[in-house]
Design an enzyme around this catalytic site. Structure first.
Site, mmCIF file in Angstrom:
data_model
loop_
_atom_site.group_PDB
_atom_site.id
_atom_site.type_symbol
_atom_site.label_atom_id
_atom_site.label_comp_id
_atom_site.label_asym_id
_atom_site.label_seq_id
_atom_site.Cartn_x
_atom_site.Cartn_y
_atom_site.Cartn_z
ATOM 1 N N SER A 126 49.775 34.288 44.682
ATOM 2 C CA SER A 126 50.095 34.524 43.279
ATOM 3 C C SER A 126 50.700 33.254 42.711
ATOM 4 O O SER A 126 51.408 32.524 43.413
ATOM 5 C CB SER A 126 51.116 35.655 43.159
ATOM 6 N N TYR A 142 59.099 38.957 45.968
ATOM 7 C CA TYR A 142 57.672 38.670 45.741
ATOM 8 C C TYR A 142 57.455 37.160 45.633
ATOM 9 O O TYR A 142 56.604 36.586 46.311
ATOM 10 C CB TYR A 142 57.199 39.385 44.475
HETATM 11 N N1 LIG Z 1 47.298 42.466 40.165
HETATM 12 C C1 LIG Z 1 47.767 41.255 39.823
HETATM 13 O O1 LIG Z 1 48.003 40.958 38.642
HETATM 14 C C2 LIG Z 1 48.042 40.238 40.894
HETATM 15 C C3 LIG Z 1 48.554 38.994 40.476
HETATM 16 C C4 LIG Z 1 48.792 38.043 41.452
HETATM 17 C C5 LIG Z 1 48.504 38.279 42.756
HETATM 18 N N2 LIG Z 1 48.022 39.490 43.143
HETATM 19 C C6 LIG Z 1 47.738 39.683 44.562
HETATM 20 O O2 LIG Z 1 46.445 40.207 44.720
HETATM 21 C C7 LIG Z 1 46.379 40.995 45.926
HETATM 22 C C8 LIG Z 1 45.784 42.364 45.605
HETATM 23 O O3 LIG Z 1 46.645 42.995 44.668
HETATM 24 P P1 LIG Z 1 46.192 44.235 43.757
HETATM 25 O O4 LIG Z 1 46.599 43.918 42.390
HETATM 26 O O5 LIG Z 1 44.810 44.626 44.065
HETATM 27 O O6 LIG Z 1 47.233 45.336 44.307
HETATM 28 P P2 LIG Z 1 47.091 46.862 44.702
HETATM 29 O O7 LIG Z 1 46.101 47.557 43.863
HETATM 30 O O8 LIG Z 1 48.496 47.352 44.742
HETATM 31 O O9 LIG Z 1 46.499 46.798 46.186
HETATM 32 C C9 LIG Z 1 47.284 46.305 47.228
HETATM 33 C C10 LIG Z 1 46.463 46.420 48.485
HETATM 34 O O10 LIG Z 1 47.224 45.888 49.585
HETATM 35 C C11 LIG Z 1 47.246 46.869 50.616
HETATM 36 N N3 LIG Z 1 48.430 46.772 51.458
HETATM 37 C C12 LIG Z 1 49.735 46.819 51.110
HETATM 38 N N4 LIG Z 1 50.508 46.741 52.208
HETATM 39 C C13 LIG Z 1 49.662 46.629 53.268
HETATM 40 C C14 LIG Z 1 49.840 46.513 54.666
HETATM 41 N N5 LIG Z 1 51.053 46.504 55.216
HETATM 42 N N6 LIG Z 1 48.744 46.414 55.463
HETATM 43 C C15 LIG Z 1 47.503 46.427 54.936
HETATM 44 N N7 LIG Z 1 47.263 46.563 53.620
HETATM 45 C C16 LIG Z 1 48.341 46.650 52.800
HETATM 46 C C17 LIG Z 1 47.202 48.192 49.876
HETATM 47 O O11 LIG Z 1 46.828 49.217 50.784
HETATM 48 P P3 LIG Z 1 47.520 50.700 50.753
HETATM 49 O O12 LIG Z 1 46.696 51.511 49.821
HETATM 50 O O13 LIG Z 1 47.416 51.128 52.183
HETATM 51 O O14 LIG Z 1 48.923 50.524 50.289
HETATM 52 C C18 LIG Z 1 46.142 47.880 48.842
HETATM 53 O O15 LIG Z 1 44.857 47.933 49.424
HETATM 54 C C19 LIG Z 1 47.813 41.058 46.457
HETATM 55 O O16 LIG Z 1 47.974 40.098 47.487
HETATM 56 C C20 LIG Z 1 48.644 40.675 45.237
HETATM 57 O O17 LIG Z 1 49.893 40.122 45.598
HETATM 58 C C21 LIG Z 1 47.781 40.479 42.239
#
Ligand SMILES: NC(=O)c1ccc[n+]([C@@H]2O[C@H](COP(=O)([O-])OP(=O)(O)OC[C@H]3O[C@@H](n4cnc5c(N)ncnc54)[C@H](OP(=O)(O)O)[C@@H]3O)[C@@H](O)[C@H]2O)c1
Length: 220
Positions: A126, A142
């Site tokens: 991020s 974070y």
């Molecule tokens: N959305 C944004 O604006 C944004 C911005 C910057 C960076 N990111 C990054 O993008 C990536 C995806 O985020 P997202 O927005 O798609 O979030 P999300 O919808 O909350 O999805 C998070 C994913 O990570 C999995 N996860 C969490 N803890 C885990 C663990 N211990 N072992 C395996 N899987 C785990 C969750 O699985 P469960 O269903 O099992 O919890 C889910 O599949 C993340 O690394 C996040 O930090 C997102």
């Protein structure tokens, strides 16, 4: 066509990456703790039980993949727990380090024997982990955990250069997912399309770099 592993594949950006890699004909191995209806519907190979915080789960996953060559590993699993200076919760900060910093390093190191010259490791980090870009403070766990994975990825890029394995750090944009409570500037499909372009562009020439999904280079 490539064989691609994606962690955190059951929802959000990870799910959309699975959909788009599969749509263009790549072989997808979707790693998640628990599958979801949406992931099951894609018809890709799903490996559940892959908690990136569990050494045991990760070794089991590596065993299951025995003999499998991997072209692209996308570390997408991540977690965000709000921490302000007035509500610091050190257990929460530690949990975010486990998932966001140690998790992708653990999986990448464990899967190295399945990667070979030309393979790529993508880490979805991020811009909140950028020190230079931090102009709003807060989000201690974070931000710290994403800065730490940025450093780990830089070291990986140097250590894996002799093996011709490229490592890239990618910010997906501000994306409407569960993580953001549905807030954001773009949807997961737009983010995933940009991330796939960045992963396609990742090479030994730009290994160890940090890019926004939209192609903009990001400061450390
Ligand atoms: N959305 C944004 O604006 C944004 C911005 C910057 C960076 N990111 C990054 O993008 C990536 C995806 O985020 P997202 O927005 O798609 O979030 P999300 O919808 O909350 O999805 C998070 C994913 O990570 C999995 N996860 C969490 N803890 C885990 C663990 N211990 N072992 C395996 N899987 C785990 C969750 O699985 P469960 O269903 O099992 O919890 C889910 O599949 C993340 O690394 C996040 O930090 C997102």
């Amino acid at each position: 066509m490539a064989t691609v592993i994606i962690t955190g594949a059951n929802r959000g950006i990870g799910l959309e990456l699975c959909r788009q890699f599969q749509e263009r004909g790549d072989t997808v191995i979707a790693a998640c703790r628990n599958s979801s209806e949406a992931l099951d519907k894609l018809g890709v190979r799903v490996e559940a039980g892959v908690d990136v915080c569990s050494a045991q789960a990760v070794s089991l996953f590596v065993e299951i993949l025995s003999g499998q060559k991997i072209d692209i590993l996308v570390n997408c699993a991540g977690t965000l727990e709000g921490n302000t200076l007035n509500s610091l919760d050190f257990d929460s900060i530690r949990r975010q380090f486990e998932v966001n910093s140690i998790g992708p390093l653990r999986i990448s190191a464990a899967l190295l024997p399945r990667l070979s010259a030309g393979s790529k490791i993508a880490i979805i980090t991020s811009r909140m982990g950028s020190i230079a870009d931090n102009d709003s403070g807060g989000q201690y766990g974070y931000r710290m955990s994403k800065t730490a994975i940025n450093m780990a990825a830089k070291s990986l890029s140097i250590d894996l250069a002799p093996k011709n394995i490229a490592v890239g750090l990618f910010h997906p944009g501000f994306v409407r997912t569960e993580m953001t409570g549905g807030n954001g500037l773009i949807n997961a499909d737009e983010s995933a399309a940009g991330l796939i372009q960045r992963i396609d562009d990742l090479s030994m020439e730009n290994t160890g770099s940090f890019y926004h999904a939209n192609g903009e280079p990001l400061p450390w």
